[in-house]
Write a protein that holds these residues in place. Structure first.
Motif, short mmCIF file in Angstrom:
data_model
loop_
_atom_site.label_atom_id
_atom_site.label_comp_id
_atom_site.label_asym_id
_atom_site.label_seq_id
_atom_site.Cartn_x
_atom_site.Cartn_y
_atom_site.Cartn_z
N ALA A 81 -6.50 -9.67 -7.48
CA ALA A 81 -6.25 -9.71 -8.92
C ALA A 81 -6.80 -8.50 -9.64
O ALA A 81 -6.90 -8.52 -10.87
N ALA A 82 -7.14 -7.43 -8.90
CA ALA A 82 -7.74 -6.25 -9.53
C ALA A 82 -6.68 -5.31 -10.08
O ALA A 82 -6.75 -4.09 -9.91
N SER A 83 -5.69 -5.85 -10.76
CA SER A 83 -4.61 -5.04 -11.35
C SER A 83 -3.84 -5.92 -12.33
O SER A 83 -3.98 -7.16 -12.33
N HIS A 84 -3.01 -5.29 -13.14
CA HIS A 84 -2.19 -6.06 -14.08
C HIS A 84 -1.18 -6.92 -13.31
O HIS A 84 -0.92 -8.07 -13.70
N TYR A 85 -0.60 -6.39 -12.23
CA TYR A 85 0.36 -7.19 -11.49
C TYR A 85 -0.33 -8.35 -10.77
O TYR A 85 0.22 -9.44 -10.67
N GLY A 87 -2.74 -2.01 -8.51
CA GLY A 87 -3.93 -2.19 -7.69
C GLY A 87 -4.02 -1.25 -6.51
O GLY A 87 -4.93 -1.40 -5.69
N GLN A 88 -3.10 -0.29 -6.40
CA GLN A 88 -3.11 0.66 -5.29
C GLN A 88 -3.65 2.01 -5.77
O GLN A 88 -2.99 2.70 -6.55
N GLU A 130 -1.01 11.13 -2.57
CA GLU A 130 -1.57 10.35 -1.46
C GLU A 130 -1.59 8.88 -1.83
O GLU A 130 -2.04 8.50 -2.91
N SER A 131 -1.12 8.02 -0.92
CA SER A 131 -1.23 6.57 -1.06
C SER A 131 -1.63 6.03 0.30
O SER A 131 -0.93 6.26 1.29
N ALA A 132 -2.76 5.33 0.39
CA ALA A 132 -3.29 4.96 1.69
C ALA A 132 -3.97 3.59 1.64
O ALA A 132 -4.24 3.05 0.57
N TYR A 133 -4.22 3.07 2.82
CA TYR A 133 -5.07 1.89 2.98
C TYR A 133 -6.29 2.33 3.78
O TYR A 133 -6.17 2.72 4.95
N PHE A 134 -7.46 2.30 3.15
CA PHE A 134 -8.69 2.67 3.81
C PHE A 134 -9.51 1.41 4.14
O PHE A 134 -9.48 0.43 3.39
N SER A 135 -10.24 1.45 5.25
CA SER A 135 -11.06 0.32 5.66
C SER A 135 -12.13 0.02 4.61
O SER A 135 -12.88 0.92 4.21
N GLY A 142 -10.80 -4.49 -0.57
CA GLY A 142 -9.60 -4.74 0.22
C GLY A 142 -8.35 -4.63 -0.63
O GLY A 142 -8.12 -5.45 -1.51
N THR A 143 -7.55 -3.61 -0.38
CA THR A 143 -6.28 -3.45 -1.08
C THR A 143 -5.15 -4.01 -0.22
O THR A 143 -5.38 -4.55 0.86
N ASP A 144 -3.93 -3.89 -0.70
CA ASP A 144 -2.76 -4.43 -0.01
C ASP A 144 -2.10 -3.32 0.80
O ASP A 144 -1.51 -2.40 0.23
N PRO A 145 -2.17 -3.38 2.14
CA PRO A 145 -1.54 -2.32 2.93
C PRO A 145 -0.02 -2.27 2.76
O PRO A 145 0.60 -1.24 3.02
N ASN A 146 0.56 -3.39 2.32
CA ASN A 146 2.01 -3.42 2.12
C ASN A 146 2.45 -2.85 0.78
O ASN A 146 3.65 -2.75 0.51
N MET A 147 1.48 -2.48 -0.08
CA MET A 147 1.80 -1.91 -1.38
C MET A 147 1.83 -0.38 -1.33
O MET A 147 2.24 0.27 -2.29
N VAL A 148 1.43 0.20 -0.21
CA VAL A 148 1.24 1.65 -0.12
C VAL A 148 2.50 2.42 -0.47
O VAL A 148 2.48 3.34 -1.32
#
Length: 806
Positions: A177-181, A269-270, A343-348, A372-378
């Protein structure tokens, strides 16, 4: 976390006001700590309207002033004295009405009052743009080209309406929930409205003239890395609508390129980062670690010493950014930038958290990555950013999207019991309602039976991995306030279930222990490694260490329950609370030789001081081994887990003597006095009796079947024996021999006296034991009783060398 209501309404169309939405979010676990009004210009132009100058005449007593009448939509023209040289009849103007407050650019606010200027009444003020704070010009009043009715609020004409901003106290587990979407997705589940993702359908690659190669050396720290190039853009200010939204959530606009990355971060949130493509040496990006101690200057102009565990975004010659945390000064976007690599990434999360703490850096990006972000949003976010970049800065997409994702992060597969869900919720809400809530939250129902739902939980739900987590999601959306009290009270302890729930067993045992005068404590699983050092290196080697600990006193996970309980005892004893009976059900952790970690639950009991409070009825004695042993034995009996063998305790780091209950070679419980060295080390000045039970094992062996039978028709018979035995013979040995010798008639045994002294030989003790005999088929005769007792005495003499005192 700040969420703009206007921005939120672009993602979900809801017909509720801000206060109603705030109440909904708070009820669903996104606590709205406050709702602020945000004005693009200070004061929001409240009380400032559009008016029309009807007449304009020179002031009779001042050459530079004009006396006007202005229609401001009230039905009665207002008399206003104006000093602007360009005021004239027929103009549409901006009027500050009486009692409104002006916030001029670069000046102090002031309130408009009805007054007399050189003898002429003035009922307001015709304004220049700097006087209402929307510009800097003071050359004259603003003359508007508009057909809007007189009296129309000026804020609407200038598009400067106020916004409502939610201040949400985001808990660490709600990274989704760390974003408007993310907030809109919760509102989708809470209302009938549907959350709408911004469209990226217009994304297209215009050419491939600026490709940037990407190589990810450390896929553990960076499981997914993607990027695309946009060329031919022009860096400059962002459009007013974007600046307004960023300011509303507390961000200062920088330029159109940086603002887009911030906009997408708070929208989806990305986190994103923009590199000046012309500064990427070798047109190549390498995601890797570098040597510890290397110097690197970040965007804030600070030179930092890198750690070996810092993940760096590098080009062919060296580092450009600290992955997931902060960009570098040399590769940043400047006024002369014309091409960028987004750059758009998923970092550990672990890597980002460790780096952020090591450098003392907290950014909007690291805040999200470390939770923890969404790896499918990258890729989606990358396309969204590229389209916005073209809209606000021009340019065209000049490369294919590069996406390095060697091992896709799987969804969590969870099996949800419908009965279990309703039991935990406390109310039957129906399978269809459960499915609707889960679907709205983005959790896919992949299979269904009458009893279970098979669920696929997307990785953006970082805290939803178990059945209980899914039920929590259902309950917070359904609404805690919607769970009513049933008309009839009910309980589960009389009901028969195929498998007892662990929570019910735990509650039953906890209540029993509390009923015996024990107080439950809850202590931290993280403790101090120094507690274990006196026991030697072998003990320390088995500790599970906390990598990013905040305090030297909290650097390992506890291996035993002993020290956390002793800390509580010490605190109470130091405050003159010396008669203590405590218990705790918690987890212990151990590092195994193969590098894996073992986690298990333990039930710990502590006794110190007197066994009971002082009373005039009876004297109070010191707590003893047998006081604690009685509680432990009854706990084992209540768990109905079968018979246990009682053996001498194998000395360990905490206890040198005592007893152990075992079953098939597994130690089920240990109890005895804590070693005096351990209590002195922890500064506890009382003797402490301690018991630790293997709770996981006991739960597995727990049986809830109750065996009932009719009352015996024939009377019981009691016979007593006095046995003189070696001191090392335990009652448990006597009991086992007795029940092996007489399996049918012997019902119970009890020790009612123990003697050690000068009346018997040294090294001996005397047990006075009662035996209860019963034949359920007939009345026992003296002959049968005497024969039974004779056989028991023979076995005691033979196996234990007992002397039977006649």
């Amino acid at each position: 976390m700040r969420i703009s209501f206007d921005w939120l309404k672009q993602l979900i169309h809801i017909d509720k006001d801000a206060e109603e939405v705030g109440a909904l979010l708070t009820g669903a676990g996104l606590e709205v700590e406050g709702i602020e009004t945000f004005d693009v210009v200070q004061g929001g132009l409240e009380g400032i309207v559009i008016g029309e100058v009807l007449t304009c005449a020179p002031h009779p007593d001042a050459d530079r002033l004009r006396v006007t009448t202005v229609d401001i939509g009230t039905g009665t023209p207002s008399h206003i004295v104006c000093g602007a040289p360009n005021v004239a009849a027929g103009q549409k103007v901006v009027v500050a009405t009486v009692n409104s407050t002006l916030y001029p650019a670069g000046g102090e606010p002031f309130k408009i009052k009805k007054s007399k200027i050189r003898g002429e009444v003035s009922e307001g003020m015709i304004c220049a743009e700097d006087e209402i704070g929307i510009g800097t010009s003071h050359a004259g009043i603003m003359v508007l080209d508009t057909d809007l009715p007189n009296g129309t609020p000026a804020a609407g004409f200038f598009g400067l309406g106020s916004d409502k901003v939610f201040e949400i106290g985001l808990t660490p587990n709600r990274a989704d929930a760390a974003s408007h979407y993310g907030v809109a997705r919760d509102l989708q589940a809470l209302t009938d409205a549907k959350a709408i993702m911004p469209s990226v359908g217009d994304f297209k690659v215009s050419n491939t003239s600026r490709p940037i190669a990407v190589e990810v050396e450390n896929t553990e720290a960076c499981p997914r890395y993607a990027g695309v190039t946009v060329s031919g853009l022009k860096v400059g200010p962002s459009p007013e609508w974007m600046q307004k939204r960023l300011r509303a959530i507390g961000l200062s606009p920088i330029n159109n390129v940086v603002d887009v990355t911030n906009y997408v971060l708070h929208e989806l949130g990305q986190p994103l980062h923009a590199f000046d493509a012309d500064k990427i040496k070798g047109n190549r990006i390498i995601v890797r670690t570098v040597a510890g101690g290397s110097a690197f200057r970040t965007l804030d102009g600070v030179e930092r010493k890198l750690q070996e565990t810092d993940l760096m975004i590098c080009d062919a010659e060296g580092p450009m950014a600290i992955g997931g945390v902060f960009g570098g000064e040399e590769s940043g976007v400047s006024a002369g930038t014309t091409s960028i690599f987004i750059e758009s990434a998923y970092f550990s999360p672990d890597w980002v958290r460790r780096t952020g703490m090591g450098h003392g850096l907290k950014t909007d990006a690291s805040f999200r990555f470390e939770r923890g972000t969404d790896p499918n949003m990258v890729i989606y976010a990358l396309k969204r950013a590229a389209l916005l970049m073209q809209e606000v800065a021009g340019g065209e997409v000049s490369s294919d999207i590069v996406d390095v994702y060697p091992a896709p992060i799987p969804h969590h597969e969870v099996k949800l019991s419908i009965e279990r869900a309703h039991m935990l919720i406390g109310q039957h809400i129906g399978t269809e309602r459960i499915k609707a809530i889960l679907t709205d939250l983005g959790i896919e129902v992949t299979g269904e039976t009458d009893a279970h739902l098979s669920l696929s939980v997307p990785p953006f739900k970082v805290d939803v991995t178990r059945e209980a987590d899914v039920v929590e999601e259902i309950l917070r959306i359904y609404g805690f306030n919607n769970i009513g009290m049933s008309e009839n009270l009910s309980t589960t302890y009389l009901a028969k279930f195929p498998k007892p729930y662990a929570e019910n067993v735990t509650e039953t045992i906890s209540n029993y222990i509390a009923d015996n005068g024990f107080h439950e404590i809850i202590t931290n699983s993280i403790t101090n490694s120094n507690h274990y050092r006196p026991a030697g290196e072998a003990e320390v080697a088995g500790l599970v260490r906390v990598i990013n600990y905040n305090s030297e006193d909290l650097d390992v996970l506890r291996k035993s329950m002993v020290f956390s309980g002793l800390e509580v005892l010490r605190r109470n004893i130091n405050r003159r609370q010396r008669d203590l009976k405590l218990f705790e059900l918690g987890k212990v952790y151990e590092q195994l030789g193969d590098g894996s970690t073992k986690e298990s639950r333990r039930l710990a009991l502590y006794m110190a001081g007197n066994v009971s409070a002082e009373s005039w009825k009876q004297p109070s004695g010191k707590a003893s081994f047998h006081d604690l042993a009685g509680v432990v034995q009854n706990v084992l009996r209540k768990l109905n887990a079968g018979d246990f063998e009682v053996q001498p305790l194998q000395p360990n780091s905490y206890m040198r003597q005592g007893i152990a209950y075992t079953k098939n070679g597994t130690v089920v419980a240990e109890l005895g006095p804590l070693d005096a060295g351990v209590t002195r080390f922890m500064e506890v000045k009382e003797q402490v009796w301690y018991a630790e039970l293997n709770w996981d094992y006991l739960l597995k062996k727990y049986k809830d079947n109750l065996v009932a039978g009719e009352l015996p028709k024939f009377p019981e018979v009691r016979r007593d024996l006095s046995l003189v035995l070696d001191k090392n013979v335990t009652f448990d040995q006597i009991r086992h021999i007795a029940f092996r010798t007489e399996r049918k008639l012997l019902q119970d045994m009890n020790v009612f006296d123990v003697y050690e002294g000068d009346k018997i030989a040294a090294g001996k003790k005397a047990y006075a034991i009662s035996f209860t005999l019963l034949d359920r088929q007939q009345t026992l005769t003296d002959k049968v009783i005497d024969s039974t007792m004779s056989r028991l005495m023979q076995q005691f003499e033979k196996q234990l060398g007992a002397l039977i005192r006649k």
